[in-house]
Design an enzyme around this catalytic site. Structure first.
Site, short mmCIF file in Angstrom:
data_model
loop_
_atom_site.label_atom_id
_atom_site.label_comp_id
_atom_site.label_asym_id
_atom_site.label_seq_id
_atom_site.Cartn_x
_atom_site.Cartn_y
_atom_site.Cartn_z
N ASP A 1 34.69 53.14 47.54
CA ASP A 1 35.85 52.47 47.41
C ASP A 1 36.73 53.10 48.46
OD1 ASP A 1 38.52 52.31 46.64
OD2 ASP A 1 38.50 54.05 44.67
N TYR B 1 46.47 45.09 46.51
CA TYR B 1 47.55 44.77 46.77
C TYR B 1 48.47 46.04 47.49
CZ TYR B 1 46.35 48.74 43.23
OH TYR B 1 45.63 49.43 42.85
N LYS B 2 47.23 46.73 48.29
CA LYS B 2 48.22 48.23 49.02
C LYS B 2 47.77 47.18 50.70
CE LYS B 2 46.57 51.68 46.87
NZ LYS B 2 44.88 52.55 46.53
N PHE C 1 40.52 59.78 43.76
CA PHE C 1 41.69 59.25 43.05
C PHE C 1 41.72 59.63 41.14
CE2 PHE C 1 43.93 56.10 41.24
CZ PHE C 1 45.42 55.52 42.18
N ARG D 1 54.01 60.26 52.23
CA ARG D 1 53.24 60.02 52.92
C ARG D 1 54.65 58.66 53.72
NH1 ARG D 1 48.65 58.05 48.82
NH2 ARG D 1 50.04 57.13 47.64
#
Ligand SMILES: *Cc1c(COP(=O)(O)O)cnc(C)c1O
Length: 424
Positions: free
Chosen positions: A218, A243-244, A133, A398
């Site tokens: 991570d 928030y995921k 990322f 996804r």
């Protein structure tokens, strides 16, 4: 008995799902008078119904108590960050003292590297995955430069060695062995955001520590997705966002884990702030920094209470469900999605996420056969009919069925919508 891949079977599974009531605890976005079919919990989790009440509670305290809100009642702001640490520790398999909700992910990653990336001329290297990322790559490069080293020499990226762009444990093992004596830090994801590949955290931790390197994870795509045992696995640190899969709202306050073995180590450098000072003497306002013992000692500022409030509502739901039950349902959902795609859409979609359920969480990354233009057309079509996935360049959609609020019948909505588009 109905056919395992029939809609009737999916409806029966939904009716008998022990977690089915949890869906009602979320606000499902609407689409043309019905509900959206939402598969983007890997990007922004849905809003728990309790979130608004948790925020309103803080607004009410502010209105009626003002500054006294810091010291009044069971949800006083002075210890508000601690209201979440017990439940959060459950979700990540840690001791409550090892976790803290603070800042945002990229900030926490930097703060953790301040303490756990201590390069020397002999050991200056950070090892990470190629294709990480971007923020992780930026932070690592910035830290290397900050210490006066050169990323060209000190950043080692492990390339994918498997056909679909995934990375074998052997490739990680070889890279760690090859650079062993020069490794200061291994930074690795729990679940790779693009491919959905889940890694063996214990194996990677053991390999890194055997070479005398520090190890940090991570876990942005792992927390609330896979059961974790951070205390036992024993990396030096981990960071993640809320928030995921943790459903705590856009830009939510993030999380960090620091293993217990470091809690009393006063030789570790850290970028200190007053909220990390031990609570008993914090308000004596002395110039000398005395850290709190535990992850709390890495806090800088008094936390954004309004930002933390939704996390409390979400963690209540994780506690109610339990990570083991969520993982059981997740395996069944993602397994069914995989089987449906293989059997009904082999000419449209190909999975790049590993087939082995031990090497993935909720998410399937599906490459659209025929290239980017066809992929974009399919993605836009799905959005227009209320089926939400997300897009990763150049040709990947996804789809992440999450066990808290997705249903087996949602998988049929997705497959039927793709099938109808492909036939059209
Ligand atoms: C989502 C995500 C981020 C986001 O970073 P923020 O600081 O929260 O904006 C970082 N790293 C990974 C691996 C992610 O999946």
């Amino acid at each position: 008995m109905s056919e395992p891949l029939s809609r009737a079977h999916a409806l029966a599974l939904d009716a008998n799902d022990p977690l089915r009531d949890l869906r009602g605890e979320f606000l499902i976005p609407r689409h043309e008078g019905g509900e959206q079919t939402y598969f983007v919990g890997n990007s922004l989790g849905l809003q728990p119904r309790g979130a608004q009440a948790a925020v309103q509670e803080v607004m009410g305290q502010w209105a009626t108590l003002a500054v006294e809100g810091h010291f009044t009642g069971p949800t006083q702001w002075l210890g508000y960050h601690r209201l979440v640490s017990g439940q959060l520790a459950q979700v990540v398999g840690a001791l409550p003292s090892e976790v803290v909700a603070m800042n945002t992910l990229s900030v926490n990653l930097h703060l953790m590297m301040v303490s756990f990336y201590r390069p020397t001329a002999q050991r200056p290297v950070i090892l990470m995955e190629a294709g990480a990322f971007p923020t992780d790559r930026h932070a690592v490069e910035a830290q290397i430069r900050f210490h006066g080293f050169d990323p060209a020499d000190c950043l080692v990226e492990v390339q994918p060695d498997e056909a679909e762009g995934t990375i074998s444990l052997q490739a990680i093992e070889q890279a760690i062995a090859r650079h062993g004596a020069r490794l200061a830090l291994v930074l690795w994801p729990g679940v790779q955001y693009r491919t959905g590949q889940a890694f063996d955290l214990q194996a990677i931790t053991t390999l890194a520590r055997a070479q005398g390197a520090n190890i940090g994870f991570d876990l942005a795509h792992s927390v609330g997705n896979l059961p974790l045992q951070l205390h036992e696995v024993a990396p030096d640190f981990a960071v993640w966002c809320h928030y995921k899969y943790l459903n705590s709202g856009p830009g939510a306050v993030a999380g960090a884990f620091i293993h217990e073995r470091h809690h009393r180590d006063t030789t570790l450098p850290r970028f200190a702030g007053w909220w990390g000072h031990e609570e008993a003497t914090r308000f004596q306002m002395a110039p000398q920094f005395v850290p709190s013992v535990g992850a709390e000692g890495w806090q800088l500022s008094n936390p954004p209470i309004l930002g933390l409030a939704p996390l409390r509502a979400s963690l209540d739901l994780f506690e109610r469900a339990g990570m083991a039950a969520l993982r059981d349902k997740s395996l069944a959902l993602t397994g069914m999605l995989d089987a449906l795609v293989q059997s009904r859409l082999p000419h449209v979609l190909e999975r790049i996420t590993p087939a082995d359920s031990e090497r993935r969480g909720c998410q399937l990354s599906l490459r659209v056969i025929g290239g980017r233009e066809r992929g974009r057309a399919l993605f836009e079509h799905l959005r227009a009919v209320g089926v939400l996935g997300d897009w990763r360049e150049p040709d990947v959609i996804r789809i992440s069925p999450t066990p808290l609020y997705n249903r087996y019948q949602d998988l049929h909505h997705f497959v039927d919508a793709v099938d109808a588009w492909a036939r059209h």
